[in-house]
Design a protein around this motif. Structure first.
Motif, PDB file in Angstrom:
ATOM      1  N   ALA A   1       0.818  -1.209   0.000  1.00 31.64           N
ATOM      2  CA  ALA A   1       0.000   0.000   0.000  1.00 31.64           C
ATOM      3  C   ALA A   1       0.855   1.265   0.000  1.00 31.64           C
ATOM      4  O   ALA A   1       0.544   2.233  -0.711  1.00 31.64           O
ATOM      5  N   TYR A   2       1.911   1.286   0.790  1.00 36.14           N
ATOM      6  CA  TYR A   2       2.791   2.461   0.796  1.00 36.14           C
ATOM      7  C   TYR A   2       3.424   2.673  -0.573  1.00 36.14           C
ATOM      8  O   TYR A   2       3.499   3.804  -1.076  1.00 36.14           O
ATOM      9  N   GLU A   3       3.897   1.603  -1.172  1.00 36.90           N
ATOM     10  CA  GLU A   3       4.531   1.728  -2.485  1.00 36.90           C
ATOM     11  C   GLU A   3       3.530   2.224  -3.526  1.00 36.90           C
ATOM     12  O   GLU A   3       3.843   3.100  -4.348  1.00 36.90           O
ATOM     13  N   GLU A   4       2.321   1.672  -3.493  1.00 32.40           N
ATOM     14  CA  GLU A   4       1.294   2.101  -4.437  1.00 32.40           C
ATOM     15  C   GLU A   4       0.923   3.568  -4.225  1.00 32.40           C
ATOM     16  O   GLU A   4       0.790   4.336  -5.189  1.00 32.40           O
ATOM     17  N   ALA A   5       0.741   3.964  -2.987  1.00 33.16           N
ATOM     18  CA  ALA A   5       0.384   5.362  -2.702  1.00 33.16           C
ATOM     19  C   ALA A   5       1.495   6.308  -3.134  1.00 33.16           C
ATOM     20  O   ALA A   5       1.233   7.402  -3.652  1.00 33.16           O
ATOM     21  N   SER A   6       2.750   5.886  -2.972  1.00 28.52           N
ATOM     22  CA  SER A   6       3.880   6.747  -3.314  1.00 28.52           C
ATOM     23  C   SER A   6       3.935   7.023  -4.808  1.00 28.52           C
ATOM     24  O   SER A   6       3.977   8.186  -5.233  1.00 28.52           O
ATOM     25  N   TRP A   7       3.929   5.996  -5.634  1.00 27.03           N
ATOM     26  CA  TRP A   7       4.087   6.256  -7.073  1.00 27.03           C
ATOM     27  C   TRP A   7       2.832   6.870  -7.679  1.00 27.03           C
ATOM     28  O   TRP A   7       2.906   7.590  -8.688  1.00 27.03           O
ATOM     29  N   ARG A   8       1.681   6.650  -7.035  1.00 22.88           N
ATOM     30  CA  ARG A   8       0.442   7.250  -7.531  1.00 22.88           C
ATOM     31  C   ARG A   8       0.270   8.695  -7.066  1.00 22.88           C
ATOM     32  O   ARG A   8      -0.607   9.415  -7.573  1.00 22.88           O
ATOM     33  N   GLY A   9       1.070   9.117  -6.077  1.00 18.68           N
ATOM     34  CA  GLY A   9       0.887  10.444  -5.502  1.00 18.68           C
ATOM     35  C   GLY A   9      -0.425  10.558  -4.752  1.00 18.68           C
ATOM     36  O   GLY A   9      -1.061  11.621  -4.722  1.00 18.68           O
ATOM     37  N   ALA A  10      -0.845   9.470  -4.121  1.00 17.41           N
ATOM     38  CA  ALA A  10      -2.153   9.401  -3.466  1.00 17.41           C
ATOM     39  C   ALA A  10      -2.013   9.408  -1.950  1.00 17.41           C
ATOM     40  O   ALA A  10      -0.993   8.998  -1.394  1.00 17.41           O
ATOM     41  N   ARG A  11      -3.046   9.858  -1.284  1.00  9.78           N
ATOM     42  CA  ARG A  11      -3.129   9.746   0.173  1.00  9.78           C
ATOM     43  C   ARG A  11      -3.358   8.277   0.535  1.00  9.78           C
ATOM     44  O   ARG A  11      -4.028   7.540  -0.205  1.00  9.78           O
ATOM     45  N   LEU A  12      -2.809   7.853   1.665  1.00 10.29           N
ATOM     46  CA  LEU A  12      -2.995   6.489   2.144  1.00 10.29           C
ATOM     47  C   LEU A  12      -3.896   6.499   3.378  1.00 10.29           C
ATOM     48  O   LEU A  12      -3.646   7.260   4.321  1.00 10.29           O
ATOM     49  N   ILE A  13      -4.934   5.693   3.356  1.00 10.10           N
ATOM     50  CA  ILE A  13      -5.805   5.531   4.517  1.00 10.10           C
ATOM     51  C   ILE A  13      -5.560   4.141   5.098  1.00 10.10           C
ATOM     52  O   ILE A  13      -5.828   3.131   4.439  1.00 10.10           O
ATOM     53  N   ALA A  14      -5.004   4.093   6.309  1.00 11.28           N
ATOM     54  CA  ALA A  14      -4.736   2.828   6.994  1.00 11.28           C
ATOM     55  C   ALA A  14      -5.861   2.582   7.997  1.00 11.28           C
ATOM     56  O   ALA A  14      -6.079   3.391   8.901  1.00 11.28           O
TER      57      ALA A  14
END
Length: 283
Positions: free
Chosen positions: A169-182
């Protein structure tokens, strides 16, 4: 995620073509290779392999498979895709292909009238036993492709499967430039403790599970959510406005067992956004 290519299982369905288009966009953005795989169907005929009829049927299946791969390659616009025709059963072929892949991408049917996707046994087997994370993509009604807007959502429960899901999830959020909701759900045996102590403990547990990831991905803004309720129901609430939902899988046993947690299966069946199922890496 490790690996230098995305692998997409294709069977000629609308769901598979949606998966190809989604994977092509990811491959372009991440500069990864794209490998399109079609497994020849088993021939349910009572002919020995040396029988001319069996050979003819096998040749026809190969011709159809090559046509399916050609259509899938056309759908992967802007990406140089490799195509592979494999003779094994689909589950066996795609598990083998998942070894060394960054992501295995599968299409699912569109939602049925009651809002549920009928997830097939091959999809469940792959989500439980693939050697890399598995992304499930379904055709969207009212829009051509899944949304590329919104946050990435990840379920966190402290299990080894959850740890791998956090990493993905962190990797996906990083390259997408997206906020991460845990999201951590407080749920035990059908009842929910709403006391202050339980709330504080849950928040501390969530903070511990996320510790260190902020240093590795300083660009990712994280919202920590502790909620009461059944994990599948609450994660689906967050997924309604997400571009990606990441969940862990406790898959175990052989392919014939199809063992997959009920939460993962519910997310695969009902989520409106693409779902990535991550398993603990083999030691």
């Amino acid at each position: 995620m490790s690996g230098t290519k995305l692998v997409v299982g294709v069977d000629g369905s609308a769901g598979a073509l949606a998966a190809v288009r989604w994977a092509a966009r990811v491959a372009r953005a991440r500069r990864l290779g794209l490998r399109l795989v079609h497994a020849l169907p088993e021939l349910p005929v009572p002919y020995p392999r040396a029988d001319p009829t069996y050979v003819q049927l096998l040749e026809a299946a190969g011709t159809q498979g090559r046509a399916i791969l050609a259509e899938a390659r056309d759908a992967a616009s802007g990406v140089e895709a490799e195509t592979v025709l494999r003779p094994e059963r689909p589950a066996d072929a795609l598990v083998a292909e998942s070894d060394g892949a960054a992501l295995l991408v599968l299409g699912t049917p569109g939602l049925r009238p009651l809002g549920r996707v009928l997830v097939g046994s091959v999809t469940v087997a792959l989500a439980a036993h693939a050697r890399c994370p598995v992304a499930l993509i379904r055709p969207h009604a009212g829009e051509d492709e899944p949304s590329a807007e919104g946050p990435v959502v990840v379920g966190v429960d402290g299990s080894p499967a959850s740890e791998e899901a956090i990493a993905v999830a962190y990797e996906e959020a990083s390259w997408r430039g997206a906020r991460l909701i845990a999201v951590h759900c407080r749920h035990r045996d059908g009842w929910w403790d709403t006391g202050t102590a339980a709330e504080e403990y849950a928040r501390e547990l969530l903070a511990q599970r996320l510790a260190g990831w902020g240093e590795k991905y300083p660009d990712v803004v994280v919202d920590r959510e502790v909620v009461a309720g059944r994990p599948a129901e609450r994660l689906l609430d967050f997924a309604d406005r997400a571009q990606l939902l990441v969940a862990g899988s406790r898959g175990r046993g052989g392919l014939g067992g199809l063992a997959l947690g009920s939460t993962s299966q519910a997310l695969m069946s009902y989520a409106l956004c693409p779902v990535v199922v991550a398993r603990p890496r083999a030691k």
